[in-house]
Design an enzyme around this catalytic site. Structure first.
Site, mmCIF file in Angstrom:
data_model
loop_
_atom_site.group_PDB
_atom_site.id
_atom_site.type_symbol
_atom_site.label_atom_id
_atom_site.label_comp_id
_atom_site.label_asym_id
_atom_site.label_seq_id
_atom_site.Cartn_x
_atom_site.Cartn_y
_atom_site.Cartn_z
ATOM 1 N N HIS A 114 38.682 43.649 41.565
ATOM 2 C CA HIS A 114 38.691 44.855 42.390
ATOM 3 C C HIS A 114 39.447 46.007 41.733
ATOM 4 O O HIS A 114 39.260 47.159 42.108
ATOM 5 C CB HIS A 114 39.264 44.555 43.789
ATOM 6 C CG HIS A 114 40.740 44.347 43.838
ATOM 7 N ND1 HIS A 114 41.322 43.100 43.892
ATOM 8 C CD2 HIS A 114 41.769 45.224 43.829
ATOM 9 C CE1 HIS A 114 42.627 43.229 43.934
ATOM 10 N NE2 HIS A 114 42.931 44.505 43.890
ATOM 11 N N ASP A 145 37.931 36.949 42.278
ATOM 12 C CA ASP A 145 38.477 38.292 42.083
ATOM 13 C C ASP A 145 39.194 38.346 40.726
ATOM 14 O O ASP A 145 40.395 38.593 40.644
ATOM 15 C CB ASP A 145 39.437 38.639 43.223
ATOM 16 C CG ASP A 145 39.833 40.112 43.206
ATOM 17 O OD1 ASP A 145 39.144 40.905 42.537
ATOM 18 O OD2 ASP A 145 40.844 40.465 43.843
ATOM 19 N N GLY A 227 49.082 48.259 43.026
ATOM 20 C CA GLY A 227 49.401 48.461 41.613
ATOM 21 C C GLY A 227 49.851 47.178 40.941
ATOM 22 O O GLY A 227 49.732 47.020 39.735
ATOM 23 N N ASN A 228 50.376 46.226 41.744
ATOM 24 C CA ASN A 228 50.739 44.909 41.206
ATOM 25 C C ASN A 228 49.513 44.024 41.009
ATOM 26 O O ASN A 228 49.592 43.004 40.317
ATOM 27 C CB ASN A 228 51.689 44.169 42.154
ATOM 28 C CG ASN A 228 53.122 44.640 42.022
ATOM 29 O OD1 ASN A 228 53.598 45.370 42.865
ATOM 30 N ND2 ASN A 228 53.803 44.238 40.964
ATOM 31 N N SER A 229 48.397 44.394 41.633
ATOM 32 C CA SER A 229 47.194 43.565 41.554
ATOM 33 C C SER A 229 46.807 43.320 40.101
ATOM 34 O O SER A 229 46.717 44.249 39.301
ATOM 35 C CB SER A 229 46.029 44.243 42.280
ATOM 36 O OG SER A 229 46.241 44.257 43.660
ATOM 37 N N GLY A 282 23.337 36.892 46.328
ATOM 38 C CA GLY A 282 22.994 38.316 46.290
ATOM 39 C C GLY A 282 23.057 39.035 47.619
ATOM 40 O O GLY A 282 22.204 39.879 47.928
#
Length: 372
Positions: A114, A145, A227-229, A282
């Site tokens: 993401h 992710d 921002g840590n992601s 899908g």
């Protein structure tokens, strides 16, 4: 003369022993009960673990930067001189949007999918000494992710972060999180413990109606900010045991990380083929309760998007349909993701679909997810 001298020496030795015993005997007898001393040792040990880990891991943690293309604007803007002097486009400034960490010395970097979801944007990473590298390739895992970024390090020597094992993690275990908090504060360090294991979370936008469901994630109270992601969650041995992924909105000290063994599997899949070979159906969907859409609508997964030429489209699934069962399992919040991740490319699944007031069964053959 010798006898008095001998007596004097013995007396001095005795006095020395007595003085030593009077000063130290209480401590020797009670050293196991002195809380202050033991707590001081514990604090110093924890501090040294964090300091040593940050020094060792710091060079492997990077900041992910997004550089969006110029945005076109209309010349017909109301306001003085707008028709004559309006720019043909606005070029946004590059922004720090997330974190990542180096997993190979030849330039492979892991972050969250993401973080680099915009396929129109260009990306860079900032490493040790504020050295900037252009991202030349992005590989997005369709099932997790996770994204792998490729850079060309050139003469720069990269330090790969050691991957640990998430299989034996324990609730209460000490952890350290590192990343670019709020997209501004690089190499921000927070500490905490593992608060829970095997959690299931849904990541996405309720406004857009598109969600990604993550299973078996690690819950931690180490502060994970926007921002840590993509940054690492570390154990006290300076090993990555998770990939920081999400924070529970409207709460404090509830963050989540993907277990590092999920990343290991992803890297093995990628390294063997140079891409991600994953099955996919899908669709994008959100779970709904009985009667939520209409008076007779069932509980299940409401389809909000169908990818063109996907297995779902070929089987006849349309936007607005509700999937109620998949492979004989009632659809709950994470059922579809759990079923797909357990399958292989080419496997057939059966889904029960409710549409326009009637139910039907469809057979879907899973295909390889396209590289995004």
């Amino acid at each position: 003369m010798r006898k008095p001298l001998l007596i004097l020496v013995i007396l001095l030795v005795f006095l020395g022993i007595w003085n030593f015993a009077s000063e130290n005997l209480p401590y020797l007898l009670n050293r196991g009960n002195i809380d202050l001393s033991s707590s001081k040792v514990k604090v110093l040990t924890e501090e040294s673990v964090v300091i040593d880990t940050v020094k060792k891991v710091g060079p492997s943690v990077v900041t992910v930067v997004e550089d969006l293309p110029p945005q076109k604007t209309s010349p017909f803007i109301f306001g003085p001189f707008s028709i004559f002097d309006s720019p043909s486009g606005v070029d946004p400034k590059p922004q720090n949007i997330g974190s990542g960490f180096i997993v190979s010395t030849d330039g492979l970097i892991v972050t969250n999918k993401h973080v680099v979801s915009d396929t129109e944007a260009l990306y860079q990473v900032i490493g040790v000494g504020d050295k900037t590298f252009d991202v030349v390739s992005i590989y997005r895992d369709p099932l997790n992710d996770i994204a792998i970024l490729k850079i060309n390090p050139g003469e720069q020597k990269l330090t790969a972060l050691e991957l640990g094992d998430s299989e034996g993690l324990q609730v209460g275990q000490f952890v350290i999180a590192i990343g670019t908090a709020l997209g501004e504060f690089k190499n921000t360090v927070t500490t905490g413990v593992i608060s829970g294991l095997g959690r299931g979370v849904t990541v996405g936008s309720s406004f857009e109606g598109i969600f990604e469901e993550l299973d078996n994630v690690i819950q931690t109270d180490a502060a994970i900010n926007p921002g840590n992601s993509g940054g690492p969650l570390l154990n006290s041995s300076s090993q990555a045991i998770g990939v920081n992924t999400a924070v529970a909105t409207g709460s404090e000290n509830i963050g989540f990380a993907l277990p590092i063994n999920v990343l290991r599997e992803t890297l093995e899949n990628f390294n063997s083929t140079g891409q991600f070979q994953r099955p996919y159906i899908g669709i994008a969907y959100r779970t709904v309760e009985k009667g939520q859409i209409s008076g007779g609508s069932p509980k299940g997964a409401l389809i909000v998007n169908v990818i063109k030429n996907s297995p779902a489209e070929k089987a006849g699934i349309k936007i607005g349909d509700i999937i109620t069962e998949i492979d004989g399992r009632e659809v709950r919040e994470r059922t579809i993701a759990q079923v797909i991740v357990s399958k292989k490319i080419g496997d057939r699944i059966t889904v029960s679909v409710w549409a326009e007031g009637r139910a039907r069964e469809l057979n879907i053959t899973l295909e390889e997810a396209p590289n995004q």
